[in-house]
Write an enzyme that holds these catalytic residues in place. Sequence first.
Site, PDB file in Angstrom:
ATOM      1  N   ARG A  60      28.038  50.027  36.047  1.00 36.36           N
ATOM      2  CA  ARG A  60      29.209  50.159  34.785  1.00 36.36           C
ATOM      3  C   ARG A  60      28.651  49.843  33.437  1.00 36.36           C
ATOM      4  O   ARG A  60      29.264  50.198  32.478  1.00 36.36           O
ATOM      5  CB  ARG A  60      30.214  49.051  35.365  1.00 36.36           C
ATOM      6  CG  ARG A  60      31.395  49.077  34.695  1.00 36.36           C
ATOM      7  CD  ARG A  60      32.529  48.642  35.414  1.00 36.36           C
ATOM      8  NE  ARG A  60      32.562  47.270  35.725  1.00 36.36           N
ATOM      9  CZ  ARG A  60      33.373  46.474  35.920  1.00 36.36           C
ATOM     10  NH1 ARG A  60      34.684  46.641  35.708  1.00 36.36           N
ATOM     11  NH2 ARG A  60      33.186  45.146  36.286  1.00 36.36           N
ATOM     12  N   TYR A  61      27.718  48.950  33.388  1.00 39.69           N
ATOM     13  CA  TYR A  61      27.056  48.684  32.058  1.00 39.69           C
ATOM     14  C   TYR A  61      25.525  49.294  32.022  1.00 39.69           C
ATOM     15  O   TYR A  61      24.914  49.050  32.960  1.00 39.69           O
ATOM     16  CB  TYR A  61      26.815  47.140  31.873  1.00 39.69           C
ATOM     17  CG  TYR A  61      28.283  46.478  32.005  1.00 39.69           C
ATOM     18  CD1 TYR A  61      29.291  46.654  31.038  1.00 39.69           C
ATOM     19  CD2 TYR A  61      28.482  45.615  33.496  1.00 39.69           C
ATOM     20  CE1 TYR A  61      30.439  45.880  31.559  1.00 39.69           C
ATOM     21  CE2 TYR A  61      29.758  45.041  33.505  1.00 39.69           C
ATOM     22  CZ  TYR A  61      30.768  45.333  32.589  1.00 39.69           C
ATOM     23  OH  TYR A  61      32.005  44.713  32.836  1.00 39.69           O
ATOM     24  N   ARG A  64      22.529  46.875  33.196  1.00 40.70           N
ATOM     25  CA  ARG A  64      22.329  46.205  34.457  1.00 40.70           C
ATOM     26  C   ARG A  64      23.045  46.926  35.467  1.00 40.70           C
ATOM     27  O   ARG A  64      24.110  47.749  35.321  1.00 40.70           O
ATOM     28  CB  ARG A  64      23.198  44.685  34.362  1.00 40.70           C
ATOM     29  CG  ARG A  64      24.366  44.727  33.711  1.00 40.70           C
ATOM     30  CD  ARG A  64      24.322  43.403  32.893  1.00 40.70           C
ATOM     31  NE  ARG A  64      25.880  42.989  32.520  1.00 40.70           N
ATOM     32  CZ  ARG A  64      26.276  43.514  31.300  1.00 40.70           C
ATOM     33  NH1 ARG A  64      25.822  44.307  30.505  1.00 40.70           N
ATOM     34  NH2 ARG A  64      27.595  42.958  30.985  1.00 40.70           N
ATOM     35  N   CYS A  73      29.996  38.155  54.565  1.00 37.81           N
ATOM     36  CA  CYS A  73      29.931  36.884  53.968  1.00 37.81           C
ATOM     37  C   CYS A  73      30.057  35.637  55.066  1.00 37.81           C
ATOM     38  O   CYS A  73      30.541  36.061  56.251  1.00 37.81           O
ATOM     39  CB  CYS A  73      31.220  36.570  53.033  1.00 37.81           C
ATOM     40  SG  CYS A  73      30.922  37.561  51.772  1.00 37.81           S
ATOM     41  N   CYS A  77      36.952  34.531  52.037  1.00 44.98           N
ATOM     42  CA  CYS A  77      37.805  33.640  51.090  1.00 44.98           C
ATOM     43  C   CYS A  77      39.031  34.771  50.996  1.00 44.98           C
ATOM     44  O   CYS A  77      38.985  35.829  50.806  1.00 44.98           O
ATOM     45  CB  CYS A  77      37.262  33.899  49.718  1.00 44.98           C
ATOM     46  SG  CYS A  77      35.667  33.223  49.809  1.00 44.98           S
ATOM     47  N   CYS A  80      39.461  37.242  48.155  1.00 41.38           N
ATOM     48  CA  CYS A  80      38.436  38.185  47.968  1.00 41.38           C
ATOM     49  C   CYS A  80      39.111  39.353  47.070  1.00 41.38           C
ATOM     50  O   CYS A  80      39.772  40.020  47.416  1.00 41.38           O
ATOM     51  CB  CYS A  80      37.845  38.408  49.120  1.00 41.38           C
ATOM     52  SG  CYS A  80      36.557  39.505  48.898  1.00 41.38           S
ATOM     53  N   ARG A  82      37.127  41.757  46.811  1.00 42.54           N
ATOM     54  CA  ARG A  82      36.535  43.002  47.423  1.00 42.54           C
ATOM     55  C   ARG A  82      37.022  43.128  48.812  1.00 42.54           C
ATOM     56  O   ARG A  82      36.448  43.491  49.790  1.00 42.54           O
ATOM     57  CB  ARG A  82      35.072  43.242  47.543  1.00 42.54           C
ATOM     58  CG  ARG A  82      34.442  43.269  46.092  1.00 42.54           C
ATOM     59  CD  ARG A  82      33.056  44.091  46.164  1.00 42.54           C
ATOM     60  NE  ARG A  82      32.519  44.082  44.732  1.00 42.54           N
ATOM     61  CZ  ARG A  82      31.800  43.550  44.034  1.00 42.54           C
ATOM     62  NH1 ARG A  82      31.312  42.183  44.693  1.00 42.54           N
ATOM     63  NH2 ARG A  82      31.324  43.902  42.803  1.00 42.54           N
ATOM     64  N   ASP A 238      41.377  38.600  40.032  1.00 42.15           N
ATOM     65  CA  ASP A 238      41.554  40.057  40.004  1.00 42.15           C
ATOM     66  C   ASP A 238      42.844  40.516  40.894  1.00 42.15           C
ATOM     67  O   ASP A 238      43.191  39.781  41.809  1.00 42.15           O
ATOM     68  CB  ASP A 238      40.447  40.562  40.625  1.00 42.15           C
ATOM     69  CG  ASP A 238      39.305  40.580  39.753  1.00 42.15           C
ATOM     70  OD1 ASP A 238      39.231  40.618  38.499  1.00 42.15           O
ATOM     71  OD2 ASP A 238      38.116  40.303  40.074  1.00 42.15           O
ATOM     72  N   ASP A 275      38.517  40.749  34.126  1.00 40.80           N
ATOM     73  CA  ASP A 275      38.127  42.016  34.508  1.00 40.80           C
ATOM     74  C   ASP A 275      39.340  43.060  34.323  1.00 40.80           C
ATOM     75  O   ASP A 275      40.102  42.991  35.157  1.00 40.80           O
ATOM     76  CB  ASP A 275      37.666  41.922  35.859  1.00 40.80           C
ATOM     77  CG  ASP A 275      36.256  42.872  35.958  1.00 40.80           C
ATOM     78  OD1 ASP A 275      36.379  43.928  35.416  1.00 40.80           O
ATOM     79  OD2 ASP A 275      35.406  42.480  36.548  1.00 40.80           O
ATOM     80  N   LYS A 282      34.577  43.785  31.956  1.00 44.21           N
ATOM     81  CA  LYS A 282      34.912  42.400  31.602  1.00 44.21           C
ATOM     82  C   LYS A 282      35.140  42.061  30.140  1.00 44.21           C
ATOM     83  O   LYS A 282      34.210  42.464  29.478  1.00 44.21           O
ATOM     84  CB  LYS A 282      33.946  41.376  32.376  1.00 44.21           C
ATOM     85  CG  LYS A 282      33.750  41.338  33.870  1.00 44.21           C
ATOM     86  CD  LYS A 282      32.915  40.554  34.348  1.00 44.21           C
ATOM     87  CE  LYS A 282      32.544  40.612  36.001  1.00 44.21           C
ATOM     88  NZ  LYS A 282      31.763  41.795  36.117  1.00 44.21           N
TER      89      LYS A 282
HETATM   90  C1  LIG Z   1      30.770  41.944  36.548  1.00 40.83           C
HETATM   91  C2  LIG Z   1      29.827  43.068  36.642  1.00 40.83           C
HETATM   92  C3  LIG Z   1      28.491  43.003  35.998  1.00 40.83           C
HETATM   93  C4  LIG Z   1      27.955  41.653  35.777  1.00 40.83           C
HETATM   94  O1  LIG Z   1      28.675  41.195  34.369  1.00 40.83           O
HETATM   95  P1  LIG Z   1      28.027  40.247  33.538  1.00 40.83           P
HETATM   96  O2  LIG Z   1      28.992  40.095  32.321  1.00 40.83           O
HETATM   97  O3  LIG Z   1      26.723  40.457  33.058  1.00 40.83           O
HETATM   98  O4  LIG Z   1      28.202  38.873  34.535  1.00 40.83           O
HETATM   99  C5  LIG Z   1      27.658  43.975  36.470  1.00 40.83           C
HETATM  100  N1  LIG Z   1      28.008  45.261  36.902  1.00 40.83           N
HETATM  101  C6  LIG Z   1      29.299  45.314  37.444  1.00 40.83           C
HETATM  102  C7  LIG Z   1      29.369  46.596  37.939  1.00 40.83           C
HETATM  103  C8  LIG Z   1      30.161  44.153  37.345  1.00 40.83           C
HETATM  104  O5  LIG Z   1      31.478  44.394  38.012  1.00 40.83           O
HETATM  105  S1  SF4 Z   2      35.330  36.083  47.297  1.00 40.86           S
HETATM  106 FE1  SF4 Z   2      34.870  37.993  48.979  1.00 40.86          FE
HETATM  107  S2  SF4 Z   2      32.649  38.635  48.420  1.00 40.86           S
HETATM  108 FE2  SF4 Z   2      32.862  36.565  47.376  1.00 40.86          FE
HETATM  109  S3  SF4 Z   2      32.251  35.051  48.910  1.00 40.86           S
HETATM  110 FE3  SF4 Z   2      34.526  35.326  49.258  1.00 40.86          FE
HETATM  111  S4  SF4 Z   2      34.624  36.762  50.854  1.00 40.86           S
HETATM  112 FE4  SF4 Z   2      32.583  37.031  50.169  1.00 40.86          FE
END
Ligand SMILES: *Cc1c(COP(=O)(O)O)cnc(C)c1O
Ligand code: SF4
Length: 323
Positions: A60-61, A64, A73, A77, A80, A82, A238, A275, A282
């Site tokens: 996305r960036y 990175r 996991c 949680c 979560c 995801r 989120d 986000d 973010k």
């Molecule tokens: C959150 C995220 C990151 C990391 O973002 P930082 O602001 O550097 O912590 C990198 N890639 C994706 C796809 C993300 O969702």
């Molecule tokens: S928030 Fe989701 S991905 Fe993160 S530790 Fe908890 S269950 Fe795992």
Amino acid sequence: MPPRDLPELIPPYLRALSARSEAVARQFAPDAREALATPDDRDDPIGDHAHSPLPGLVHRYPDRVLILPTLACAAHCRFCFRRDRVGAKGMSDAQLDAALAYVSARPAVREAILSGGDPLTDPRLGALLRRLDAIPHLDWLRIHTRLPVHDPKRALKVAADLPEERRAALWIALHVNHADELTPETRAAIRALQGRGAFLVSQTVLLKGVNDDAATLSTLFRALVALGVKPYYLHHPDRAAGTEHFRVPLARGRAIAETLRATLSGLAQPAYILDIPGGHGKVWATDAFVTPAANGWVARATDGSLHPYPADADAEVAPAEPK
Ligand SMILES: *Cc1c(COP(=O)(O)O)cnc(C)c1O
Ligand code: SF4
């Protein structure tokens, strides 16, 4: 579509801790309200899918990439983000090879971030770190984990297996939401990771009924700095389907962040982060990027695009499910 039913998963250590801490219990005990679907919710709240050129890799960036080797996991949680995927099958070895080839071929990528799921539960972690360490344009590696909170004894074992010889700096972002999670066992796991030369930061999700007041967060952030862990992000929750009962209105989150700024050492201040739903990235949830609008808020993404964000009602906190 109703939210996905995330199976209950609470290892014995965490079950025992839940019996002593309401704040911990609320994070892991299934709640009937998870079945509620609301119009604003999304299965993929931060738009992972829109930025995924390969299975398990999110880019996305420019500088990175995120790699999700496993979706497992040690505990689930309930909030979560995801939630649509956690517990599902992770990347195959061939998919991991493809992800590493993708990173190797792109010198503009300076950082690989392992997330999931929890990368510390993947038996391939050590080998994966060695292979990433060998990619010369990666300046540092980052792992996002909650294993020291979910199952500290298991995290201790993983720490002992981390590769000792490394070129790139290793950063570990520990997901921790309440000071009650920093038990002696979890502290030992944190020290073990630091003992392997990893630099630790923390990320916290702002959760209604768990940590949504300045005093609770101050206690957590002070405890983290005392452990040598720098609070990095405080995430506005989120909008994952089935998590509405954890949601804190943005206005209240911003007020909490302001109180923290007024009362805490800079070392103990995380950035309060939104986000932007839909994969717009973010941003700081402060006036620089998020401003009041007629029906809530407008968030400005780093590309200049504007996105509405709802005001959200500040509902009463209902008691957690009986244990
Ligand atoms: C959150 C995220 C990151 C990391 O973002 P930082 O602001 O550097 O912590 C990198 N890639 C994706 C796809 C993300 O969702
Ligand atoms: S928030 Fe989701 S991905 Fe993160 S530790 Fe908890 S269950 Fe795992």
